[in-house]
Write a protein that holds these residues in place. Structure first.
Motif, PDB file in Angstrom:
ATOM      1  N   UNK A  18      30.992 -42.878  95.076  1.00  0.00           N
ATOM      2  CA  UNK A  18      30.903 -42.668  96.606  1.00  0.00           C
ATOM      3  C   UNK A  18      29.397 -42.491  96.752  1.00  0.00           C
ATOM      4  N   UNK A  19      28.859 -42.696  97.986  1.00  0.00           N
ATOM      5  CA  UNK A  19      27.482 -42.255  98.528  1.00  0.00           C
ATOM      6  C   UNK A  19      27.447 -41.929  99.872  1.00  0.00           C
ATOM      7  N   UNK A  20      26.462 -41.201 100.217  1.00  0.00           N
ATOM      8  CA  UNK A  20      26.701 -40.473 101.558  1.00  0.00           C
ATOM      9  C   UNK A  20      25.575 -39.819 102.053  1.00  0.00           C
ATOM     10  N   UNK A  21      25.650 -39.230 102.925  1.00  0.00           N
ATOM     11  CA  UNK A  21      24.665 -38.378 103.818  1.00  0.00           C
ATOM     12  C   UNK A  21      25.099 -36.969 104.096  1.00  0.00           C
ATOM     13  N   UNK A  22      24.291 -35.902 103.705  1.00  0.00           N
ATOM     14  CA  UNK A  22      24.615 -34.577 104.217  1.00  0.00           C
ATOM     15  C   UNK A  22      23.288 -34.107 105.016  1.00  0.00           C
ATOM     16  N   UNK A  23      23.399 -32.984 105.544  1.00  0.00           N
ATOM     17  CA  UNK A  23      22.466 -32.674 106.429  1.00  0.00           C
ATOM     18  C   UNK A  23      22.389 -31.033 106.613  1.00  0.00           C
ATOM     19  N   UNK A  77      24.721 -39.053  96.122  1.00  0.00           N
ATOM     20  CA  UNK A  77      25.513 -40.361  95.364  1.00  0.00           C
ATOM     21  C   UNK A  77      26.573 -39.169  94.340  1.00  0.00           C
ATOM     22  N   UNK A  78      27.685 -39.624  94.390  1.00  0.00           N
ATOM     23  CA  UNK A  78      28.766 -38.686  93.525  1.00  0.00           C
ATOM     24  C   UNK A  78      29.310 -39.620  92.608  1.00  0.00           C
ATOM     25  N   UNK A  79      29.524 -39.233  91.163  1.00  0.00           N
ATOM     26  CA  UNK A  79      29.992 -39.945  90.057  1.00  0.00           C
ATOM     27  C   UNK A  79      31.005 -38.995  89.496  1.00  0.00           C
ATOM     28  N   UNK A  80      31.881 -39.559  88.754  1.00  0.00           N
ATOM     29  CA  UNK A  80      32.831 -38.872  88.000  1.00  0.00           C
ATOM     30  C   UNK A  80      32.509 -38.934  86.510  1.00  0.00           C
ATOM     31  N   UNK A  81      32.123 -37.923  85.823  1.00  0.00           N
ATOM     32  CA  UNK A  81      31.624 -37.683  84.331  1.00  0.00           C
ATOM     33  C   UNK A  81      32.340 -36.933  83.706  1.00  0.00           C
ATOM     34  N   UNK A  82      33.264 -37.333  82.560  1.00  0.00           N
ATOM     35  CA  UNK A  82      34.106 -36.696  81.869  1.00  0.00           C
ATOM     36  C   UNK A  82      34.747 -35.665  82.484  1.00  0.00           C
ATOM     37  N   UNK A  83      35.584 -36.104  83.563  1.00  0.00           N
ATOM     38  CA  UNK A  83      36.601 -35.402  84.375  1.00  0.00           C
ATOM     39  C   UNK A  83      35.956 -34.535  85.458  1.00  0.00           C
ATOM     40  N   UNK A  84      34.574 -34.518  85.446  1.00  0.00           N
ATOM     41  CA  UNK A  84      33.966 -33.429  86.436  1.00  0.00           C
ATOM     42  C   UNK A  84      33.024 -34.326  87.440  1.00  0.00           C
ATOM     43  N   UNK A  85      32.904 -33.910  88.679  1.00  0.00           N
ATOM     44  CA  UNK A  85      32.058 -34.724  89.601  1.00  0.00           C
ATOM     45  C   UNK A  85      30.713 -34.208  89.514  1.00  0.00           C
ATOM     46  N   UNK A  86      29.858 -35.282  89.540  1.00  0.00           N
ATOM     47  CA  UNK A  86      28.409 -34.970  89.424  1.00  0.00           C
ATOM     48  C   UNK A  86      27.617 -35.583  90.700  1.00  0.00           C
ATOM     49  N   UNK A 116      30.349 -40.165 104.184  1.00  0.00           N
ATOM     50  CA  UNK A 116      30.353 -40.726 102.865  1.00  0.00           C
ATOM     51  C   UNK A 116      31.158 -42.187 102.896  1.00  0.00           C
ATOM     52  N   UNK A 117      30.894 -43.073 101.828  1.00  0.00           N
ATOM     53  CA  UNK A 117      31.683 -44.290 101.734  1.00  0.00           C
ATOM     54  C   UNK A 117      31.833 -44.541 100.351  1.00  0.00           C
ATOM     55  N   UNK A 118      33.071 -44.873 100.130  1.00  0.00           N
ATOM     56  CA  UNK A 118      33.440 -45.050  98.567  1.00  0.00           C
ATOM     57  C   UNK A 118      32.894 -46.599  98.146  1.00  0.00           C
ATOM     58  N   UNK A 119      33.261 -46.510  97.152  1.00  0.00           N
ATOM     59  CA  UNK A 119      33.097 -48.186  96.458  1.00  0.00           C
ATOM     60  C   UNK A 119      34.208 -48.863  97.016  1.00  0.00           C
ATOM     61  N   UNK A 120      35.123 -48.595  97.546  1.00  0.00           N
ATOM     62  CA  UNK A 120      36.156 -49.613  98.151  1.00  0.00           C
ATOM     63  C   UNK A 120      35.846 -49.722  99.784  1.00  0.00           C
TER      64      UNK A 120
END
Length: 118
Positions: free
Chosen positions: A32-37, A96-105, A49-53
């Motif tokens: 997913x990608x998105x915005x925080x403030x 930007x958030x991604x899953x790496x080895x079972x953990x969110x990065x 946020x918006x996912x790949x889908x």
């Protein structure tokens, strides 16, 4: 991974801004990608946020006033904000958030300041 945010600025209440965030790697590589403030003296909060889908999520205060979208060909995510209010004033961070080895990065951009005057 680099995220380059842009589009912040000074706007009067009721105005609009469009934020952009360009990723150095293919946007499809992120779940997913998105915005925080983050307003002065406050914690960093989710805006949208918006996912790949293409599934979008918004914080309640921005629902109906903002639209998040992504252009995977340009590795870019956008946040269109309308009817801005002074309480929307904050530094907006691209995420930007991604899953790496079972953990969110999480990866973060440098932030872009949005100031809404009354």
């Amino acid at each position: 991974v680099q995220l380059q945010a842009s589009g912040g600025g000074l706007v009067q209440a009721g105005g609009s801004l469009r934020l952009s965030c360009a990723a150095s790697q293919t946007a499809l590589g992120y779940n997913s990608m998105g915005w925080y403030r983050q307003a002065p003296g406050k914690q960093r909060d989710l805006v949208a946020t918006i996912t790949n889908d293409g599934i979008a999520t918004y914080t309640m205060s921005m629902k109906g006033r903002s639209t998040i979208s992504r252009d995977n060909a340009k590795n870019t995510v956008y946040l269109q904000m309308n009817s801005l209010k002074p309480e929307d004033t904050a530094v907006y961070y691209c995420n930007a958030r991604t899953l790496r080895m079972g953990a969110w990065v999480d990866y973060w951009g440098q932030g872009t300041l949005v100031t809404v005057s009354s």
